[in-house]
Motif scaffolding. Structure first.
Motif, PDB file in Angstrom:
ATOM      1  N   SER A   1      -2.319 -50.234  12.173  1.00  0.00           N
ATOM      2  CA  SER A   1      -2.795 -49.776  11.018  1.00  0.00           C
ATOM      3  C   SER A   1      -2.704 -48.285  11.190  1.00  0.00           C
ATOM      4  N   ASP A   2      -3.117 -47.604   9.941  1.00  0.00           N
ATOM      5  CA  ASP A   2      -2.953 -46.007   9.975  1.00  0.00           C
ATOM      6  C   ASP A   2      -4.006 -45.527  11.022  1.00  0.00           C
ATOM      7  N   GLU A   3      -5.166 -46.222  11.221  1.00  0.00           N
ATOM      8  CA  GLU A   3      -6.279 -45.735  12.142  1.00  0.00           C
ATOM      9  C   GLU A   3      -5.678 -45.915  13.464  1.00  0.00           C
ATOM     10  N   GLU A   4      -4.746 -46.837  13.911  1.00  0.00           N
ATOM     11  CA  GLU A   4      -4.400 -47.099  15.201  1.00  0.00           C
ATOM     12  C   GLU A   4      -3.241 -45.917  15.544  1.00  0.00           C
ATOM     13  N   ILE A   5      -2.381 -45.656  14.458  1.00  0.00           N
ATOM     14  CA  ILE A   5      -1.340 -44.781  14.649  1.00  0.00           C
ATOM     15  C   ILE A   5      -1.958 -43.337  14.932  1.00  0.00           C
ATOM     16  N   ARG A   6      -3.200 -43.083  14.165  1.00  0.00           N
ATOM     17  CA  ARG A   6      -4.063 -41.824  14.071  1.00  0.00           C
ATOM     18  C   ARG A   6      -4.583 -41.595  15.571  1.00  0.00           C
ATOM     19  N   GLN A   7      -4.919 -42.529  16.333  1.00  0.00           N
ATOM     20  CA  GLN A   7      -5.340 -42.569  17.641  1.00  0.00           C
ATOM     21  C   GLN A   7      -4.393 -42.096  18.452  1.00  0.00           C
ATOM     22  N   ILE A   8      -3.126 -42.833  18.365  1.00  0.00           N
ATOM     23  CA  ILE A   8      -2.054 -42.491  19.107  1.00  0.00           C
ATOM     24  C   ILE A   8      -1.375 -41.257  18.900  1.00  0.00           C
ATOM     25  N   VAL A   9      -1.295 -40.758  17.674  1.00  0.00           N
ATOM     26  CA  VAL A   9      -1.083 -39.459  17.480  1.00  0.00           C
ATOM     27  C   VAL A   9      -2.007 -38.378  17.958  1.00  0.00           C
ATOM     28  N   ALA A  10      -3.204 -38.482  18.012  1.00  0.00           N
ATOM     29  CA  ALA A  10      -4.328 -37.677  18.431  1.00  0.00           C
ATOM     30  C   ALA A  10      -4.262 -37.457  20.175  1.00  0.00           C
ATOM     31  N   ALA A  11      -4.165 -38.802  20.611  1.00  0.00           N
ATOM     32  CA  ALA A  11      -3.887 -38.713  21.843  1.00  0.00           C
ATOM     33  C   ALA A  11      -2.679 -37.947  22.512  1.00  0.00           C
ATOM     34  N   ALA A  12      -1.493 -37.951  21.519  1.00  0.00           N
ATOM     35  CA  ALA A  12      -0.371 -37.342  21.909  1.00  0.00           C
ATOM     36  C   ALA A  12      -0.424 -35.899  21.712  1.00  0.00           C
ATOM     37  N   ILE A  13      -1.067 -35.367  20.641  1.00  0.00           N
ATOM     38  CA  ILE A  13      -1.452 -33.924  20.397  1.00  0.00           C
ATOM     39  C   ILE A  13      -2.159 -33.486  21.741  1.00  0.00           C
ATOM     40  N   GLU A  14      -3.264 -34.163  22.124  1.00  0.00           N
ATOM     41  CA  GLU A  14      -4.086 -33.649  23.111  1.00  0.00           C
ATOM     42  C   GLU A  14      -3.059 -33.772  24.460  1.00  0.00           C
ATOM     43  N   LYS A  15      -2.255 -34.633  24.809  1.00  0.00           N
ATOM     44  CA  LYS A  15      -1.303 -34.473  25.859  1.00  0.00           C
ATOM     45  C   LYS A  15      -0.414 -33.487  25.906  1.00  0.00           C
ATOM     46  N   THR A  16       0.138 -33.184  24.844  1.00  0.00           N
ATOM     47  CA  THR A  16       1.235 -32.223  24.777  1.00  0.00           C
ATOM     48  C   THR A  16       0.443 -30.765  24.472  1.00  0.00           C
TER      49      THR A  16
ATOM     50  N   ALA B   1      -0.562 -27.255  18.852  1.00  0.00           N
ATOM     51  CA  ALA B   1      -1.401 -26.700  18.304  1.00  0.00           C
ATOM     52  C   ALA B   1      -1.202 -26.204  16.717  1.00  0.00           C
ATOM     53  N   SER B   2       0.202 -26.382  16.462  1.00  0.00           N
ATOM     54  CA  SER B   2       0.804 -25.817  15.300  1.00  0.00           C
ATOM     55  C   SER B   2       1.802 -26.932  14.811  1.00  0.00           C
ATOM     56  N   PRO B   3       2.216 -26.805  13.568  1.00  0.00           N
ATOM     57  CA  PRO B   3       3.121 -27.780  13.111  1.00  0.00           C
ATOM     58  C   PRO B   3       4.575 -27.191  13.700  1.00  0.00           C
ATOM     59  N   LYS B   4       4.578 -25.982  14.523  1.00  0.00           N
ATOM     60  CA  LYS B   4       5.877 -26.006  15.000  1.00  0.00           C
ATOM     61  C   LYS B   4       6.396 -26.777  16.309  1.00  0.00           C
ATOM     62  N   GLU B   5       5.165 -27.448  16.737  1.00  0.00           N
ATOM     63  CA  GLU B   5       5.295 -28.343  18.018  1.00  0.00           C
ATOM     64  C   GLU B   5       5.118 -29.686  17.443  1.00  0.00           C
ATOM     65  N   PHE B   6       5.760 -29.940  16.144  1.00  0.00           N
ATOM     66  CA  PHE B   6       6.231 -31.334  15.701  1.00  0.00           C
ATOM     67  C   PHE B   6       7.093 -32.228  16.559  1.00  0.00           C
ATOM     68  N   GLY B   7       8.066 -31.695  17.033  1.00  0.00           N
ATOM     69  CA  GLY B   7       9.095 -32.189  17.625  1.00  0.00           C
ATOM     70  C   GLY B   7       8.312 -33.025  18.938  1.00  0.00           C
ATOM     71  N   LYS B   8       7.612 -32.045  19.596  1.00  0.00           N
ATOM     72  CA  LYS B   8       6.901 -32.509  20.793  1.00  0.00           C
ATOM     73  C   LYS B   8       6.285 -33.604  20.825  1.00  0.00           C
ATOM     74  N   VAL B   9       5.428 -33.664  19.681  1.00  0.00           N
ATOM     75  CA  VAL B   9       4.366 -34.945  19.551  1.00  0.00           C
ATOM     76  C   VAL B   9       5.288 -36.170  19.056  1.00  0.00           C
ATOM     77  N   MET B  10       6.407 -35.921  18.317  1.00  0.00           N
ATOM     78  CA  MET B  10       6.851 -37.315  17.885  1.00  0.00           C
ATOM     79  C   MET B  10       7.786 -37.753  19.065  1.00  0.00           C
ATOM     80  N   GLY B  11       8.206 -36.963  19.909  1.00  0.00           N
ATOM     81  CA  GLY B  11       8.861 -37.573  20.990  1.00  0.00           C
ATOM     82  C   GLY B  11       7.979 -38.087  21.974  1.00  0.00           C
ATOM     83  N   VAL B  12       6.518 -37.899  22.055  1.00  0.00           N
ATOM     84  CA  VAL B  12       5.682 -38.860  22.973  1.00  0.00           C
ATOM     85  C   VAL B  12       5.055 -39.987  22.136  1.00  0.00           C
ATOM     86  N   VAL B  13       5.182 -39.978  20.668  1.00  0.00           N
ATOM     87  CA  VAL B  13       4.392 -41.053  19.899  1.00  0.00           C
ATOM     88  C   VAL B  13       5.515 -41.953  19.438  1.00  0.00           C
ATOM     89  N   MET B  14       6.707 -41.913  19.104  1.00  0.00           N
ATOM     90  CA  MET B  14       7.660 -42.862  18.681  1.00  0.00           C
ATOM     91  C   MET B  14       7.877 -43.747  19.771  1.00  0.00           C
TER      92      MET B  14
END
Length: 147
Positions: free
Chosen positions: A95-110, A113-126
């Motif tokens: 669900s969207d909520e489950e994805i949000r939790q995974i993304v939030a955890a990935a943002i915290e882990k990596t 802080a900015s959209p420039k670090e989009f690739g880092k987060v996607m690399g962890v989430v996907m």
């Protein structure tokens, strides 16, 4: 039971039921998996099978978008039927909520802080959502949370 044996069983059932649409999609899925096996030179593991299924689903979703843009409802309906059949072989979608939790955890882990670090987060989430969520949906949520 491997995906190929499941597809074989379902193909037999579709033949007996004379369900041409389902039979056609199953044959395409089976051919894609077998082509990947030939490329790899061995049987695929579950993760690799999931990758093939995800690719097939993405192709159909892209086709659906294009057909809808071109006002080709006849072709769009056919692709919607194919998507429903392919979904039967994919794991339950997040669900969207489950994805949000995974993304939030990935943002915290990596520490992003900015959209420039989009690739880092996607690399962890996907890898975590592989086959369980549409990449475009994940992409949108990552962009939203990095704003």
């Amino acid at each position: 039971m491997s995906l190929l044996s499941t597809l074989n069983d379902d193909m037999k059932q579709a033949m007996k039921a004379k369900d041409k649409d389902k039979l056609q999609v199953i044959r395409m899925l089976k051919a894609s998996i077998q082509n990947e096996q030939i490329k790899a030179g061995r049987d695929l593991n579950e993760d690799e099978e999931l990758t093939v299924l995800s690719r097939e689903m993405k192709q159909r979703r892209d086709s659906l978008t294009e057909f809808e843009k071109a006002d080709r409802e006849d072709l769009a309906e056919k692709v919607k039927t194919e998507i429903a059949i392919v979904e039967q072989y994919l794991p339950a979608q997040l669900s969207d909520e489950e994805i949000r939790q995974i993304v939030a955890a990935a943002i915290e882990k990596t520490g992003a802080a900015s959209p420039k670090e989009f690739g880092k987060v996607m690399g962890v989430v996907m890898p975590q959502v592989k086959g369980k969520a549409d990449g475009n949906q994940v992409n949108a949520i990552v962009k939203e949370l990095l704003q």
